[in-house]
Scaffold this active site. Structure first.
Site, PDB file in Angstrom:
ATOM      1  N   SER A 160       0.857  -1.239  -0.034  1.00 25.59           N
ATOM      2  CA  SER A 160      -0.093  -0.070  -0.139  1.00 25.59           C
ATOM      3  C   SER A 160       1.045   1.234   0.090  1.00 25.59           C
ATOM      4  CB  SER A 160      -0.722   0.001   1.301  1.00 25.59           C
ATOM      5  OG  SER A 160      -1.512   1.100   1.542  1.00 25.59           O
ATOM      6  N   TYR A 213      -1.395  -0.552  10.287  1.00 23.02           N
ATOM      7  CA  TYR A 213      -1.489  -1.115   8.999  1.00 23.02           C
ATOM      8  C   TYR A 213      -0.358  -0.530   8.223  1.00 23.02           C
ATOM      9  CZ  TYR A 213      -3.635  -1.298   4.311  1.00 23.02           C
ATOM     10  OH  TYR A 213      -3.774  -1.515   2.820  1.00 23.02           O
TER      11      TYR A 213
HETATM   12  N1  LIG Z   1      -8.889  -0.974  -1.575  1.00 24.70           N
HETATM   13  C1  LIG Z   1      -7.719  -0.358  -1.424  1.00 24.70           C
HETATM   14  O1  LIG Z   1      -7.901   0.889  -1.461  1.00 24.70           O
HETATM   15  C2  LIG Z   1      -6.221  -0.505  -0.925  1.00 24.70           C
HETATM   16  C3  LIG Z   1      -5.343   0.361  -0.676  1.00 24.70           C
HETATM   17  C4  LIG Z   1      -3.939   0.069  -0.494  1.00 24.70           C
HETATM   18  C5  LIG Z   1      -3.803  -1.356  -0.313  1.00 24.70           C
HETATM   19  N2  LIG Z   1      -4.653  -2.329  -0.387  1.00 24.70           N
HETATM   20  C6  LIG Z   1      -4.477  -3.800  -0.083  1.00 24.70           C
HETATM   21  O2  LIG Z   1      -4.834  -4.564  -1.264  1.00 24.70           O
HETATM   22  C7  LIG Z   1      -4.918  -5.911  -0.823  1.00 24.70           C
HETATM   23  C8  LIG Z   1      -6.466  -6.278  -1.078  1.00 24.70           C
HETATM   24  O3  LIG Z   1      -7.238  -5.408  -0.483  1.00 24.70           O
HETATM   25  P1  LIG Z   1      -8.889  -5.238  -0.878  1.00 24.70           P
HETATM   26  O4  LIG Z   1      -9.056  -3.778  -0.967  1.00 24.70           O
HETATM   27  O5  LIG Z   1      -9.001  -5.920  -2.296  1.00 24.70           O
HETATM   28  O6  LIG Z   1      -9.726  -5.823   0.040  1.00 24.70           O
HETATM   29  P2  LIG Z   1     -11.053  -6.730   0.148  1.00 24.70           P
HETATM   30  O7  LIG Z   1     -11.932  -6.369  -1.021  1.00 24.70           O
HETATM   31  O8  LIG Z   1     -11.518  -6.723   1.577  1.00 24.70           O
HETATM   32  O9  LIG Z   1     -10.527  -8.225  -0.184  1.00 24.70           O
HETATM   33  C9  LIG Z   1      -9.746  -8.847   0.682  1.00 24.70           C
HETATM   34  C10 LIG Z   1      -9.516 -10.310   0.353  1.00 24.70           C
HETATM   35  O10 LIG Z   1      -8.598 -11.084   1.325  1.00 24.70           O
HETATM   36  C11 LIG Z   1      -9.172 -12.112   1.908  1.00 24.70           C
HETATM   37  N3  LIG Z   1      -8.810 -12.337   3.153  1.00 24.70           N
HETATM   38  C12 LIG Z   1      -8.915 -11.365   4.280  1.00 24.70           C
HETATM   39  N4  LIG Z   1      -8.308 -12.102   5.243  1.00 24.70           N
HETATM   40  C13 LIG Z   1      -7.791 -13.190   4.892  1.00 24.70           C
HETATM   41  C14 LIG Z   1      -7.141 -14.195   5.415  1.00 24.70           C
HETATM   42  N5  LIG Z   1      -6.616 -14.189   6.735  1.00 24.70           N
HETATM   43  N6  LIG Z   1      -6.630 -15.327   4.710  1.00 24.70           N
HETATM   44  C15 LIG Z   1      -7.009 -15.202   3.261  1.00 24.70           C
HETATM   45  N7  LIG Z   1      -7.645 -14.486   2.938  1.00 24.70           N
HETATM   46  C16 LIG Z   1      -8.017 -13.337   3.599  1.00 24.70           C
HETATM   47  C17 LIG Z   1     -10.732 -11.643   1.796  1.00 24.70           C
HETATM   48  O11 LIG Z   1     -11.520 -13.009   1.731  1.00 24.70           O
HETATM   49  P3  LIG Z   1     -12.255 -13.469   3.225  1.00 24.70           P
HETATM   50  O12 LIG Z   1     -12.727 -12.405   3.907  1.00 24.70           O
HETATM   51  O13 LIG Z   1     -13.300 -14.705   2.888  1.00 24.70           O
HETATM   52  O14 LIG Z   1     -11.045 -14.143   3.723  1.00 24.70           O
HETATM   53  C18 LIG Z   1     -11.112 -11.000   0.381  1.00 24.70           C
HETATM   54  O15 LIG Z   1     -10.661 -12.060  -0.724  1.00 24.70           O
HETATM   55  C19 LIG Z   1      -4.786  -5.904   0.737  1.00 24.70           C
HETATM   56  O16 LIG Z   1      -3.490  -6.446   0.901  1.00 24.70           O
HETATM   57  C20 LIG Z   1      -4.881  -4.355   1.043  1.00 24.70           C
HETATM   58  O17 LIG Z   1      -4.011  -3.923   2.357  1.00 24.70           O
HETATM   59  C21 LIG Z   1      -6.083  -2.048  -0.925  1.00 24.70           C
END
Ligand SMILES: NC(=O)c1ccc[n+]([C@@H]2O[C@H](COP(=O)([O-])OP(=O)(O)OC[C@H]3O[C@@H](n4cnc5c(N)ncnc54)[C@H](OP(=O)(O)O)[C@@H]3O)[C@@H](O)[C@H]2O)c1
Length: 283
Positions: A164, A181
């Site tokens: 991130s 985080y």
């Molecule tokens: N969206 C943003 O703005 C943003 C910005 C910067 C970085 N990121 C990074 O991008 C990545 C994905 O985020 P996202 O925004 O796409 O989030 P999201 O839509 O909430 O998706 C998270 C995914 O991770 C899975 N997950 C969560 N905890 C888990 C665990 N302990 N074991 C296995 N799977 C797990 C969830 O499924 P389950 O809940 O079923 O496990 C889901 O498939 C993260 O690393 C986040 O820090 C996102």
């Protein structure tokens, strides 16, 4: 004129195998979609929930209905913040990929916590560090034989960590603070650099992608608390938040022949938002 060998297939993932953690929704699902559309033969997605609207099964159903794909998606339930579950996941992945090995590992699953510094429970730090840092270390470590099996000087295997921009700036303190985080993502960036040097000789590249705001389940609370999508878009140099194609493009680049000599880098995908804090400087 320069002789660019195989330029036509530079961004192709034809025949590749990939594992995407957190692939049931959000950024992980965007990348899994892109890998299949770029020709991957097998994309394994993992998350904790199998069933329901946000579960793996619905994601796999949708992935396998993508038009024009030649590969397939398979879903496996696993908590990639847990050592035992990581071991079981890797054993299942081994059974699925067979002699092909694993060409692409995307460590995308992540957890976040937003609160005042004073109010953050110790459990939140444990969960964040287990999933965003230690779990990635262990998943890469346990996947090493699979990543090595078909890696070569000409076509290395790829580790892609989704970090991130919070890993390189201090985005949120105070009421919506995300300090642990942010710390975990800084650690993920440095894990990526260390892996680049450690695994390079095994013909494996390691890089991080650092997204800015992309609307998703994980980000939606913070986006709302910070004034909503429209207001955050205005603050972004490019005037918008991230969309599926933005993350998909960089992931395919790093996973394809086009990105095979990029190692130990952190690529921000945020429209330049991380650099715009200077507008707040009152010096
Ligand atoms: N969206 C943003 O703005 C943003 C910005 C910067 C970085 N990121 C990074 O991008 C990545 C994905 O985020 P996202 O925004 O796409 O989030 P999201 O839509 O909430 O998706 C998270 C995914 O991770 C899975 N997950 C969560 N905890 C888990 C665990 N302990 N074991 C296995 N799977 C797990 C969830 O499924 P389950 O809940 O079923 O496990 C889901 O498939 C993260 O690393 C986040 O820090 C996102």
């Amino acid at each position: 004129m320069s002789e660019l060998r195989n330029f036509e297939t530079m961004f192709s993932l034809e025949g590749k195998t990939a594992l995407v953690t957190g692939g049931s929704r959000g950024l992980g699902l965007h990348m899994a979609t892109a890998f299949l559309r770029a020709g991957a033969s097998l994309v394994i997605v993992t998350a904790r929930k199998l069933e329901g609207e946000q579960g793996i099964n619905q994601a796999v159903d949708r992935l396998n209905k993508l038009p024009g794909i030649t590969g397939r998606a398979v879903g496996l339930a696993a908590n990639v913040g847990n050592t035992e579950a990581i071991g079981e996941l890797v054993a299942q992945v081994k059974g699925l990929v067979g002699a092909k090995g694993l060409n692409i590992l995307v460590c995308n699953a992540g957890a976040s916590w937003g609160s005042r510094f004073e109010d953050a429970p110790s459990l939140s730090s444990v969960k964040i560090l287990d999933l965003n840092v230690r779990g990635i270390f262990e998943l890469v470590q346990k996947s090493l034989p699979l990543l090595q099996s078909n890696a070569s000087l000409d076509d290395p295997s790829r580790v892609i960590i989704i970090s991130s921009t919070a890993g390189s700036n201090v985005p949120h303190v105070g009421a919506n603070g995300t300090i642990m985080y942010s710390v975990s993502k800084a650690a993920a960036n440095h894990l990526g650099r260390n892996l680049a040097v450690e695994l390079g000789p095994h013909h494996i590249t390691s890089n991080t992608i650092s997204p800015g705001f992309f609307p998703s389940k994980l980000a939606q609370g913070l986006i709302k608390n910070l004034g909503g999508e429209e207001s955050l878009s205005k603050d972004n140099p490019l005037g918008r938040l991230g969309i599926a194609e933005d993350i998909a493009g960089v992931a395919v680049f790093l996973a394809s022949m086009a990105g095979r000599y990029v190692n130990g880098e952190d690529i921000s995908v945020d429209g330049g938002a991380r650099l715009a804090a200077g507008r707040l400087t009152k010096l």
